[in-house]
Design an enzyme around this catalytic site. Structure first.
Site, PDB file in Angstrom:
ATOM      1  N   GLU A  42       0.767  -1.028   0.215  1.00 43.42           N
ATOM      2  CA  GLU A  42       0.185   0.155   0.092  1.00 43.42           C
ATOM      3  C   GLU A  42       0.920   1.207  -0.129  1.00 43.42           C
ATOM      4  O   GLU A  42       1.911   1.320   0.396  1.00 43.42           O
ATOM      5  CB  GLU A  42      -0.817  -0.112   1.243  1.00 43.42           C
ATOM      6  CG  GLU A  42      -1.763   1.197   1.671  1.00 43.42           C
ATOM      7  CD  GLU A  42      -3.109   1.498   0.564  1.00 43.42           C
ATOM      8  OE1 GLU A  42      -2.645   1.470  -0.752  1.00 43.42           O
ATOM      9  OE2 GLU A  42      -4.170   1.575   1.031  1.00 43.42           O
ATOM     10  N   ASP A  43       0.393   2.187  -0.524  1.00 41.03           N
ATOM     11  CA  ASP A  43       1.198   3.704  -0.590  1.00 41.03           C
ATOM     12  C   ASP A  43       1.269   4.325   0.783  1.00 41.03           C
ATOM     13  O   ASP A  43       2.356   4.393   1.206  1.00 41.03           O
ATOM     14  CB  ASP A  43       0.693   4.373  -1.603  1.00 41.03           C
ATOM     15  CG  ASP A  43      -0.771   4.719  -1.492  1.00 41.03           C
ATOM     16  OD1 ASP A  43      -1.598   4.112  -0.701  1.00 41.03           O
ATOM     17  OD2 ASP A  43      -1.456   5.473  -2.376  1.00 41.03           O
TER      18      ASP A  43
ATOM     19  N   ASP B 296      -3.711   5.393   6.336  1.00 36.79           N
ATOM     20  CA  ASP B 296      -4.330   6.427   7.224  1.00 36.79           C
ATOM     21  C   ASP B 296      -4.957   5.749   8.163  1.00 36.79           C
ATOM     22  O   ASP B 296      -4.490   5.421   9.406  1.00 36.79           O
ATOM     23  CB  ASP B 296      -5.021   7.347   6.173  1.00 36.79           C
ATOM     24  CG  ASP B 296      -5.620   8.632   6.874  1.00 36.79           C
ATOM     25  OD1 ASP B 296      -5.230   8.746   7.983  1.00 36.79           O
ATOM     26  OD2 ASP B 296      -6.125   9.150   6.138  1.00 36.79           O
TER      27      ASP B 296
ATOM     28  N   GLY C  44      -6.394   2.819   7.841  1.00 39.23           N
ATOM     29  CA  GLY C  44      -6.360   1.634   7.584  1.00 39.23           C
ATOM     30  C   GLY C  44      -7.628   0.666   7.337  1.00 39.23           C
ATOM     31  O   GLY C  44      -7.593  -0.446   7.285  1.00 39.23           O
TER      32      GLY C  44
ATOM     33  N   LYS D 248       0.790   6.843   8.562  1.00 39.04           N
ATOM     34  CA  LYS D 248       0.292   8.006   9.516  1.00 39.04           C
ATOM     35  C   LYS D 248       0.041   7.583  10.771  1.00 39.04           C
ATOM     36  O   LYS D 248      -0.169   8.691  11.880  1.00 39.04           O
ATOM     37  CB  LYS D 248      -0.830   8.625   8.664  1.00 39.04           C
ATOM     38  CG  LYS D 248      -0.443   9.658   7.472  1.00 39.04           C
ATOM     39  CD  LYS D 248      -1.569  10.466   7.096  1.00 39.04           C
ATOM     40  CE  LYS D 248      -1.366  11.276   5.884  1.00 39.04           C
ATOM     41  NZ  LYS D 248      -2.511  11.669   5.272  1.00 39.04           N
TER      42      LYS D 248
ATOM     43  N   PHE E 167      -1.228  16.171   3.858  1.00 39.79           N
ATOM     44  CA  PHE E 167      -1.590  15.463   2.684  1.00 39.79           C
ATOM     45  C   PHE E 167      -0.551  15.340   2.042  1.00 39.79           C
ATOM     46  O   PHE E 167       0.176  16.234   1.414  1.00 39.79           O
ATOM     47  CB  PHE E 167      -2.995  16.130   2.159  1.00 39.79           C
ATOM     48  CG  PHE E 167      -3.454  15.208   0.780  1.00 39.79           C
ATOM     49  CD1 PHE E 167      -4.657  14.294   1.319  1.00 39.79           C
ATOM     50  CD2 PHE E 167      -2.883  15.267  -0.432  1.00 39.79           C
ATOM     51  CE1 PHE E 167      -4.794  13.491   0.270  1.00 39.79           C
ATOM     52  CE2 PHE E 167      -3.563  14.449  -1.308  1.00 39.79           C
ATOM     53  CZ  PHE E 167      -4.480  13.697  -0.918  1.00 39.79           C
TER      54      PHE E 167
ATOM     55  N   ASP F  85      -1.310  10.721  -5.210  1.00 38.81           N
ATOM     56  CA  ASP F  85      -1.968  11.699  -6.142  1.00 38.81           C
ATOM     57  C   ASP F  85      -2.588  12.723  -5.456  1.00 38.81           C
ATOM     58  O   ASP F  85      -2.911  12.292  -4.071  1.00 38.81           O
ATOM     59  CB  ASP F  85      -2.818  11.040  -7.319  1.00 38.81           C
ATOM     60  CG  ASP F  85      -4.097  10.404  -6.675  1.00 38.81           C
ATOM     61  OD1 ASP F  85      -4.156   9.906  -5.606  1.00 38.81           O
ATOM     62  OD2 ASP F  85      -5.130  10.990  -7.047  1.00 38.81           O
TER      63      ASP F  85
ATOM     64  N   ARG G 181       1.590  11.908  -9.271  1.00 41.58           N
ATOM     65  CA  ARG G 181       2.031  10.621  -8.929  1.00 41.58           C
ATOM     66  C   ARG G 181       3.437  10.400  -9.512  1.00 41.58           C
ATOM     67  O   ARG G 181       4.162   9.370  -9.047  1.00 41.58           O
ATOM     68  CB  ARG G 181       1.017   9.738  -9.617  1.00 41.58           C
ATOM     69  CG  ARG G 181      -0.302   9.455  -9.357  1.00 41.58           C
ATOM     70  CD  ARG G 181      -1.082   8.191  -9.800  1.00 41.58           C
ATOM     71  NE  ARG G 181      -2.334   8.080  -9.500  1.00 41.58           N
ATOM     72  CZ  ARG G 181      -3.072   7.761  -8.557  1.00 41.58           C
ATOM     73  NH1 ARG G 181      -2.489   7.394  -7.338  1.00 41.58           N
ATOM     74  NH2 ARG G 181      -4.483   7.783  -8.419  1.00 41.58           N
TER      75      ARG G 181
HETATM   76  P1  5GP Z   1      -7.285   4.550   4.686  1.00 46.48           P
HETATM   77  O1  5GP Z   1      -8.552   3.515   4.475  1.00 46.48           O
HETATM   78  O2  5GP Z   1      -5.978   3.997   5.647  1.00 46.48           O
HETATM   79  O3  5GP Z   1      -7.972   5.443   5.808  1.00 46.48           O
HETATM   80  O4  5GP Z   1      -6.842   5.294   3.595  1.00 46.48           O
HETATM   81  C1  5GP Z   1      -5.924   4.831   2.722  1.00 46.48           C
HETATM   82  C2  5GP Z   1      -5.715   5.533   1.546  1.00 46.48           C
HETATM   83  O5  5GP Z   1      -6.170   7.022   1.636  1.00 46.48           O
HETATM   84  C3  5GP Z   1      -4.507   5.467   0.876  1.00 46.48           C
HETATM   85  O6  5GP Z   1      -4.619   4.201   0.051  1.00 46.48           O
HETATM   86  C4  5GP Z   1      -4.529   6.732  -0.115  1.00 46.48           C
HETATM   87  O7  5GP Z   1      -4.996   6.523  -1.448  1.00 46.48           O
HETATM   88  C5  5GP Z   1      -5.283   7.568   0.768  1.00 46.48           C
HETATM   89  N1  5GP Z   1      -4.644   8.740   1.421  1.00 46.48           N
HETATM   90  C6  5GP Z   1      -4.504   8.791   2.640  1.00 46.48           C
HETATM   91  N2  5GP Z   1      -3.683   9.556   3.128  1.00 46.48           N
HETATM   92  C7  5GP Z   1      -3.089  10.180   2.142  1.00 46.48           C
HETATM   93  C8  5GP Z   1      -2.245  11.324   1.703  1.00 46.48           C
HETATM   94  O8  5GP Z   1      -1.411  12.137   2.601  1.00 46.48           O
HETATM   95  N3  5GP Z   1      -1.999  11.514   0.351  1.00 46.48           N
HETATM   96  C9  5GP Z   1      -2.590  10.868  -0.662  1.00 46.48           C
HETATM   97  N4  5GP Z   1      -2.379  11.210  -1.960  1.00 46.48           N
HETATM   98  N5  5GP Z   1      -3.678   9.918  -0.216  1.00 46.48           N
HETATM   99  C10 5GP Z   1      -3.689   9.576   0.892  1.00 46.48           C
HETATM  100 MG    MG Z   2      -5.002   4.331  -2.195  1.00 44.80          MG
END
Ligand code: 5GP
Ligand code: MG
Length: 166
Positions: free
Chosen positions: A91-92, A95, A97, A123, A144, A151, A157
């Protein structure tokens, strides 16, 4: 700039070594979550020195929410067999999860030998993940971030580094 190209390269090489050491045997399938992980996956797999397979997942949240709802469906489902394999989800950025937690549930039904997560950025909020990603590139600030696959409205990206959108 938050993480330079050199920072990322050095950490990816270390992660590749950690991953190689963590899987002494068995079949390893690296599963990247598109689109955000595409650059990370391509660098990471080249830093791993044991045999592996690569596939991708495309996940879509449904519902009207703009915030991650945790209600996910697989838009591209990997055709690669998961049963009996070590799955490494890439995963990139983690946040809350929430997305990952659902994907782990879905894939767990296919009887893999193990499922672990490798995230470039964490994070450290993780309200929904049952346990922390086994492999993490960097702890990320609560800003962010864009670049190296991440992106903002599909832009940025391609940047070879990670920066705060601001
Ligand atoms: P989660 O399900 O963990 O809350 O969200 C994870 C997804 O939210 C990541 O795969 C990403 O696509 C997006 N995301 C969360 N934080 C960031 C950020 O700081 N920058 C970007 N570009 N995407 C984020
Ligand atoms: Mg994502």
């Amino acid at each position: 700039m938050v993480f330079t190209e050199a920072d990322i390269h050095a950490r990816v090489v270390e992660l590749g070594r950690e991953i190689s050491d963590s899987y002494p045997d068995g079949d390893l399938l690296v599963l990247g979550l598109l689109k955000g992980s595409f650059i990370f996956v391509s660098d990471l797999v080249r830093a791993v020195s044991r045999p592996l397979q690569v596939d991708f997942l495309v996940v879509s949240s449904y519902g009207m929410e703009t915030v991650s709802s945790g209600n996910v469906r697989l838009v591209y489902d990997p055709e690669t067999e998961l049963e009996g394999k070590h799955i490494l989800l890439v995963e990139d950025i983690v946040d809350t999860g929430r997305t990952l937690a659902r994907v782990i549930d879905l894939l767990g039904e296919r009887r893999p030998k193990s499922i672990e997560v490798c995230a470039l950025l964490d994070k450290h909020i993780r309200t929904f993940l049952p346990h922390r990603p086994k492999f993490v590139g960097f702890d990320a600030p609560h800003e962010f971030l864009v670049g190296y696959g991440l992106d903002h409205a599909e832009n940025f990206r391609h940047l070879p580094y990670v920066a705060s959108l601001q």
